[in-house]
Write a protein that holds these residues in place. Structure first.
Motif, short mmCIF file in Angstrom:
data_model
loop_
_atom_site.label_atom_id
_atom_site.label_comp_id
_atom_site.label_asym_id
_atom_site.label_seq_id
_atom_site.Cartn_x
_atom_site.Cartn_y
_atom_site.Cartn_z
N ILE A 9 26.28 -74.29 96.73
CA ILE A 9 25.79 -75.08 97.84
C ILE A 9 26.90 -76.07 98.18
O ILE A 9 27.39 -76.79 97.30
N SER A 10 27.32 -76.11 99.46
CA SER A 10 28.49 -76.89 99.83
C SER A 10 28.35 -77.47 101.23
O SER A 10 27.58 -76.96 102.05
N ASP A 11 29.11 -78.51 101.49
CA ASP A 11 29.21 -79.06 102.84
C ASP A 11 30.45 -78.55 103.56
O ASP A 11 30.71 -78.92 104.70
N THR A 12 31.24 -77.70 102.88
CA THR A 12 32.43 -77.11 103.49
C THR A 12 32.38 -75.60 103.37
O THR A 12 31.80 -75.05 102.43
N LEU A 13 33.03 -74.94 104.32
CA LEU A 13 33.14 -73.48 104.29
C LEU A 13 34.35 -73.08 103.45
O LEU A 13 35.34 -73.81 103.39
N PRO A 14 34.29 -71.90 102.86
CA PRO A 14 35.48 -71.40 102.16
C PRO A 14 36.64 -71.19 103.13
O PRO A 14 36.44 -70.70 104.24
N THR A 15 37.82 -71.59 102.71
CA THR A 15 39.03 -71.35 103.51
C THR A 15 40.01 -70.47 102.74
O THR A 15 41.06 -70.13 103.26
N THR A 16 39.64 -70.10 101.52
CA THR A 16 40.50 -69.26 100.69
C THR A 16 40.24 -67.79 101.01
O THR A 16 39.16 -67.44 101.49
N PRO A 17 41.20 -66.92 100.74
CA PRO A 17 40.97 -65.49 100.94
C PRO A 17 39.83 -65.01 100.03
O PRO A 17 39.53 -65.62 99.00
N ALA A 18 39.22 -63.89 100.41
CA ALA A 18 38.09 -63.34 99.64
C ALA A 18 38.50 -62.97 98.21
O ALA A 18 37.65 -62.83 97.34
N THR A 19 39.79 -62.82 97.98
CA THR A 19 40.25 -62.46 96.64
C THR A 19 40.33 -63.66 95.70
O THR A 19 40.59 -63.50 94.52
N GLU A 20 40.13 -64.86 96.23
CA GLU A 20 40.18 -66.08 95.41
C GLU A 20 38.79 -66.70 95.33
O GLU A 20 37.99 -66.59 96.25
N SER A 21 38.52 -67.39 94.23
CA SER A 21 37.22 -68.03 94.04
C SER A 21 37.12 -69.32 94.84
O SER A 21 38.08 -70.06 94.96
N PHE A 22 35.93 -69.57 95.36
CA PHE A 22 35.61 -70.80 96.08
C PHE A 22 34.95 -71.74 95.08
O PHE A 22 33.98 -71.38 94.42
N LYS A 23 35.45 -72.95 94.93
CA LYS A 23 34.94 -73.86 93.91
C LYS A 23 34.41 -75.17 94.48
O LYS A 23 34.05 -76.07 93.73
N ASP A 24 34.34 -75.31 95.82
CA ASP A 24 33.79 -76.54 96.40
C ASP A 24 32.27 -76.56 96.23
O ASP A 24 31.64 -75.55 95.95
N GLY A 25 31.70 -77.72 96.43
CA GLY A 25 30.25 -77.86 96.33
C GLY A 25 29.77 -77.75 94.90
O GLY A 25 30.51 -77.96 93.94
N ALA A 26 28.50 -77.39 94.75
CA ALA A 26 27.87 -77.31 93.43
C ALA A 26 27.40 -75.88 93.17
O ALA A 26 26.85 -75.23 94.06
N LYS A 27 27.61 -75.43 91.95
CA LYS A 27 27.14 -74.10 91.56
C LYS A 27 25.63 -74.14 91.36
O LYS A 27 25.12 -74.93 90.58
N MET A 28 24.93 -73.29 92.09
CA MET A 28 23.48 -73.22 91.97
C MET A 28 23.06 -72.20 90.93
O MET A 28 22.08 -72.40 90.22
N GLY A 29 23.78 -71.11 90.85
CA GLY A 29 23.41 -70.08 89.89
C GLY A 29 24.35 -68.89 89.94
O GLY A 29 25.32 -68.86 90.70
N PHE A 30 24.00 -67.90 89.13
CA PHE A 30 24.85 -66.73 88.94
C PHE A 30 23.95 -65.52 88.70
O PHE A 30 22.92 -65.63 88.05
N PHE A 31 24.32 -64.38 89.26
CA PHE A 31 23.62 -63.13 89.00
C PHE A 31 24.62 -62.15 88.40
O PHE A 31 25.59 -61.77 89.04
N GLU A 32 24.39 -61.77 87.14
CA GLU A 32 25.31 -60.88 86.45
C GLU A 32 25.18 -59.45 86.95
O GLU A 32 26.17 -58.75 87.13
#
Length: 108
Positions: A33-56
């Motif tokens: 959940i973030s107030d900013t959009l990802p600006t990194t390529p799809a091959t890189e992880s987006f780390k802004d905002g807060a992690k809400m969860g993960f689905f393995e």
């Protein structure tokens, strides 16, 4: 995948509706959940905002995946990322629908 809610809201849970076929393509997904959009390529992880969860995963055909926050998280965007990056044959994020539950803070 980034979902724009139009303004910052408190999000308590999201439900991912997996596609009815090839459901096993959905795996290794992180929800932020973030107030900013990802600006990194799809091959890189987006780390802004807060992690809400993960689905393995892997997901099942037509599966409903519920991601519930420990506490409501505020943000304008729900960002769902496929961290697998092709490790399992699927490069793209494959899902059918996403719904979210939350509330807007109103100050009087």
């Amino acid at each position: 995948l980034a979902l724009d809610l139009g303004k910052s809201v408190e999000i308590s849970s999201i439900t991912i509706y997996n596609r009815p076929d090839f459901g096993d393509r959905l795996r290794d997904c992180e929800v932020r959940i973030s107030d900013t959009l990802p600006t990194t390529p799809a091959t890189e992880s987006f780390k802004d905002g807060a992690k809400m969860g993960f689905f393995e995963g892997p997901g099942k055909d037509g599966e409903l995946i519920e991601i519930v926050a420990e506490r409501p998280l505020a943000g304008r965007y729900i960002v769902i990322m496929n961290n697998a990056k092709g490790k399992f044959g699927a490069v793209d994020l494959n899902l059918a629908e996403v719904t979210c539950m939350g509330f807007e803070q109103i100050f009087i």
